[in-house]
Design a protein around this motif. Structure first.
Motif, PDB file in Angstrom:
ATOM      1  N   ALA A  20      11.712 -33.316   9.077  1.00 29.45           N
ATOM      2  CA  ALA A  20      11.010 -31.938   9.103  1.00 29.45           C
ATOM      3  C   ALA A  20      11.636 -31.299  10.170  1.00 29.45           C
ATOM      4  CB  ALA A  20       9.515 -32.560   9.347  1.00 29.45           C
ATOM      5  N   VAL A  21      11.856 -31.667  11.331  1.00 28.81           N
ATOM      6  CA  VAL A  21      12.319 -30.801  12.525  1.00 28.81           C
ATOM      7  C   VAL A  21      13.647 -30.213  12.113  1.00 28.81           C
ATOM      8  CG1 VAL A  21      13.154 -30.778  14.711  1.00 28.81           C
ATOM      9  CG2 VAL A  21      11.245 -32.303  14.167  1.00 28.81           C
ATOM     10  N   ALA A  22      14.523 -30.793  11.270  1.00 27.91           N
ATOM     11  CA  ALA A  22      15.815 -30.363  10.774  1.00 27.91           C
ATOM     12  C   ALA A  22      15.176 -29.004   9.923  1.00 27.91           C
ATOM     13  CB  ALA A  22      16.690 -31.346  10.139  1.00 27.91           C
ATOM     14  N   LEU A  23      14.471 -29.315   9.163  1.00 24.23           N
ATOM     15  CA  LEU A  23      14.102 -28.173   8.157  1.00 24.23           C
ATOM     16  C   LEU A  23      13.379 -26.969   8.668  1.00 24.23           C
ATOM     17  CD1 LEU A  23      13.175 -30.232   5.016  1.00 24.23           C
ATOM     18  CD2 LEU A  23      15.089 -28.874   5.155  1.00 24.23           C
ATOM     19  N   GLY A  24      12.890 -27.252  10.153  1.00 20.30           N
ATOM     20  CA  GLY A  24      12.380 -26.086  10.789  1.00 20.30           C
ATOM     21  C   GLY A  24      11.056 -26.067  11.382  1.00 20.30           C
ATOM     22  N   ALA A  25      10.350 -27.545  11.170  1.00 19.70           N
ATOM     23  CA  ALA A  25       8.938 -27.736  11.793  1.00 19.70           C
ATOM     24  C   ALA A  25       9.157 -27.605  13.313  1.00 19.70           C
ATOM     25  CB  ALA A  25       8.507 -29.195  11.383  1.00 19.70           C
ATOM     26  N   ASP A  26       8.241 -26.886  14.005  1.00 17.27           N
ATOM     27  CA  ASP A  26       7.975 -26.739  15.291  1.00 17.27           C
ATOM     28  C   ASP A  26       7.890 -27.963  16.053  1.00 17.27           C
ATOM     29  OD1 ASP A  26       8.433 -23.749  15.664  1.00 17.27           O
ATOM     30  OD2 ASP A  26       7.037 -24.058  13.956  1.00 17.27           O
ATOM     31  N   LEU A  27       6.953 -28.719  15.342  1.00 14.14           N
ATOM     32  CA  LEU A  27       6.554 -29.872  15.802  1.00 14.14           C
ATOM     33  C   LEU A  27       6.214 -31.035  14.784  1.00 14.14           C
ATOM     34  CD1 LEU A  27       5.250 -30.415  18.815  1.00 14.14           C
ATOM     35  CD2 LEU A  27       3.221 -29.936  18.032  1.00 14.14           C
ATOM     36  N   ALA A  28       6.649 -32.231  15.117  1.00  6.60           N
ATOM     37  CA  ALA A  28       6.501 -33.489  13.866  1.00  6.60           C
ATOM     38  C   ALA A  28       5.832 -34.649  14.803  1.00  6.60           C
ATOM     39  CB  ALA A  28       7.820 -33.832  13.376  1.00  6.60           C
ATOM     40  N   LEU A  29       4.576 -34.850  14.079  1.00 10.83           N
ATOM     41  CA  LEU A  29       3.828 -35.978  14.929  1.00 10.83           C
ATOM     42  C   LEU A  29       3.421 -37.024  13.993  1.00 10.83           C
ATOM     43  CD1 LEU A  29       0.943 -33.257  16.099  1.00 10.83           C
ATOM     44  CD2 LEU A  29       2.902 -34.244  17.620  1.00 10.83           C
ATOM     45  N   ALA A  30       3.359 -38.273  14.739  1.00  8.57           N
ATOM     46  CA  ALA A  30       2.836 -39.347  14.035  1.00  8.57           C
ATOM     47  C   ALA A  30       1.354 -39.187  13.937  1.00  8.57           C
ATOM     48  CB  ALA A  30       3.057 -40.794  14.846  1.00  8.57           C
ATOM     49  N   PRO A  31       0.648 -39.723  12.882  1.00 11.73           N
ATOM     50  CA  PRO A  31      -0.693 -39.364  12.474  1.00 11.73           C
ATOM     51  C   PRO A  31      -1.588 -39.811  13.540  1.00 11.73           C
ATOM     52  CG  PRO A  31       0.078 -40.580  10.538  1.00 11.73           C
ATOM     53  CD  PRO A  31       1.240 -40.427  11.673  1.00 11.73           C
ATOM     54  N   ALA A  32      -1.150 -40.778  14.373  1.00 10.22           N
ATOM     55  CA  ALA A  32      -2.277 -41.295  15.512  1.00 10.22           C
ATOM     56  C   ALA A  32      -2.081 -40.122  16.842  1.00 10.22           C
ATOM     57  CB  ALA A  32      -1.723 -42.491  16.182  1.00 10.22           C
TER      58      ALA A  32
END
Ligand SMILES: NC(=O)c1ccc[n+]([C@@H]2O[C@H](COP(=O)([O-])OP(=O)(O)OC[C@H]3O[C@@H](n4cnc5c(N)ncnc54)[C@H](O)[C@@H]3O)[C@@H](O)[C@H]2O)c1
Ligand SMILES: [Zn+2]
Ligand SMILES: [Zn+2]
Length: 350
Positions: free
Chosen positions: A213-225
């Motif tokens: 997701a980060v490679a596709l441009g997400a600013d932040l990628a989080l685990a659900p917790a």
């Protein structure tokens, strides 16, 4: 011909001698399959979450070449390279006319049939050949500049993601959250960039998918917790896409939607109940949207965004396995269902 056959939950069989499909109506075409995808939607019958009839060839993401046409097919020709959307559309009924092409009065889903009604089942594309009803209205030419993996995503996941993000009503400068980073959620991250939202926050328990997701441009990628601790999400986001289909993902999507916001549920629904109550929705002035994507109606928007450079194809990142043989299909389904690290989307090469 060779084909995969769905025999029931967790039972996918390789059939080396399946009968070739034949033209049944003058509006049919036969497509020689070049690439056939494996979608998260196939996991619902495969895992027994959704009843489906056995004996059907699965697969509803297809790119191929037309090998035969019925006498009333006027616009498509033998030899055309086409992409096959996941459901057929007649192009003439009231629903097709308003762009609800996935709910065509005469339409059907490829690779699926209700239990106990084999006549209503339409074989899918994980096979050498595929019969396509309403060929003129259903089939779209693959643009000559387009690579196979992007064309495959255009038959389902990219238009689906486009609709998912649009239905979330993203607000400029405000966060958009994508819950669930399978191929649909990852495409939604790429699309969110194209639809000019604010920061994009992507959530999934699988770390490898978060990195994609980060490679596709997400600013932040989080685990659900970690999502509930994230300062950017304090107070919630006005636009949320639910692409996980799990009860926990639904609940999380609700939790991170701001008062007055929109939760766009693109995941297929197989449960009796949703993970929040009408009272909770009322108390948050929530807008919720559900439903099957209208690939035919939305595809032109995706193609325009791909050609004018607003949308970068996520195919490199999403289509992780591109040359899988049909005979390896039973194992491929099991690996996909297990969310094997490094595997997002499988493309069969029949
Ligand atoms: N509406 C439509 O027209 C349409 C079209 C295509 C697919 N779909 C549906 O979209 C959904 C996603 O499809 P896909 O191919 O990406 O499926 P997938 O199964 O590959 O992806 C689902 C993702 O959700 C993640 N997830 C599970 N629990 C989670 C949680 N609690 N929080 C966050 N993430 C969680 C999983 O790790 C996985 O990465 C499926 O339900 C599929 O049937 C709908
Ligand atoms: Zn699908
Ligand atoms: Zn129709």
């Amino acid at each position: 011909m060779q084909a995969l056959v769905f025999d029931g939950p967790r039972r996918i069989r390789f059939d080396p001698e399946r009968a070739d499909p034949e033209l049944r109506a003058p509006t049919d075409a036969i497509v020689d399959v070049e690439v056939a995808g494996l979608c998260g939607s196939a996991l619902h019958p495969y895992l027994g979450r959704e009843p489906a009839s056995g004996g059907v060839v699965p697969g509803h993401e297809v790119v191929g070449r037309i090998g035969a046409v019925g006498t009333e097919v006027a616009e498509r020709r033998i030899g055309d390279r086409v992409l096959v959307p996941f459901s057929t559309s007649c192009g003439r009924c009231a629903r097709c006319e308003v762009g609800l092409t996935a709910r065509c009065d005469r339409g059907a889903l490829f690779g699926f049939g209700p239990p106990g009604d084999p006549a209503a089942a339409l074989d899918g594309g994980q096979a050498h050949r595929l019969r396509v009803p309403w060929a003129d209205a259903t089939l779209r030419l693959v643009p000559t500049w387009m690579d196979d993996a992007t064309a495959l995503l255009c038959s389902d996941n990219l238009p689906t993601a486009w609709e998912a993000v649009a239905r979330a009503d993203p607000r400029p400068g405000h966060a958009l959250v994508v819950v669930g980073l399978g191929a649909v959620g990852l495409c939604a991250v790429a699309v969110a960039r194209a639809q000019a939202a604010g920061p994009v926050v992507a959530i999934d328990p699988v770390s490898d998918r978060r990195e994609r997701a980060v490679a596709l441009g997400a600013d932040l990628a989080l685990a659900p917790a970690d999502a509930l601790e994230e300062p950017l999400l304090a107070g919630g986001a006005p636009a949320v896409v639910e692409a996980s289909g799990s009860a926990a993902g639904q609940r999380l999507a609700f939790t991170v939607t701001a008062p007055g916001g929109t939760c766009s549920v693109i995941a297929v629904q197989t449960d009796e109940r949703f993970a929040f109550s009408p009272a909770e929705a009322y108390d948050r002035n929530l807008t919720v949207r559900f439903g099957r994507a209208n690939v035919l109606a939305t595809l032109p928007l995706v193609l325009t965004a791909l050609t004018d450079g607003r949308l970068h194809s996520p195919a490199e990142v999403c289509v992780t396995h591109r040359e899988v043989a049909l005979r390896d299909g039973p194992g491929a389904y099991a690996r996909f269902a297990a969310r094997e690290p490094g595997l997002v989307k499988i493309a069969f090469r029949p």
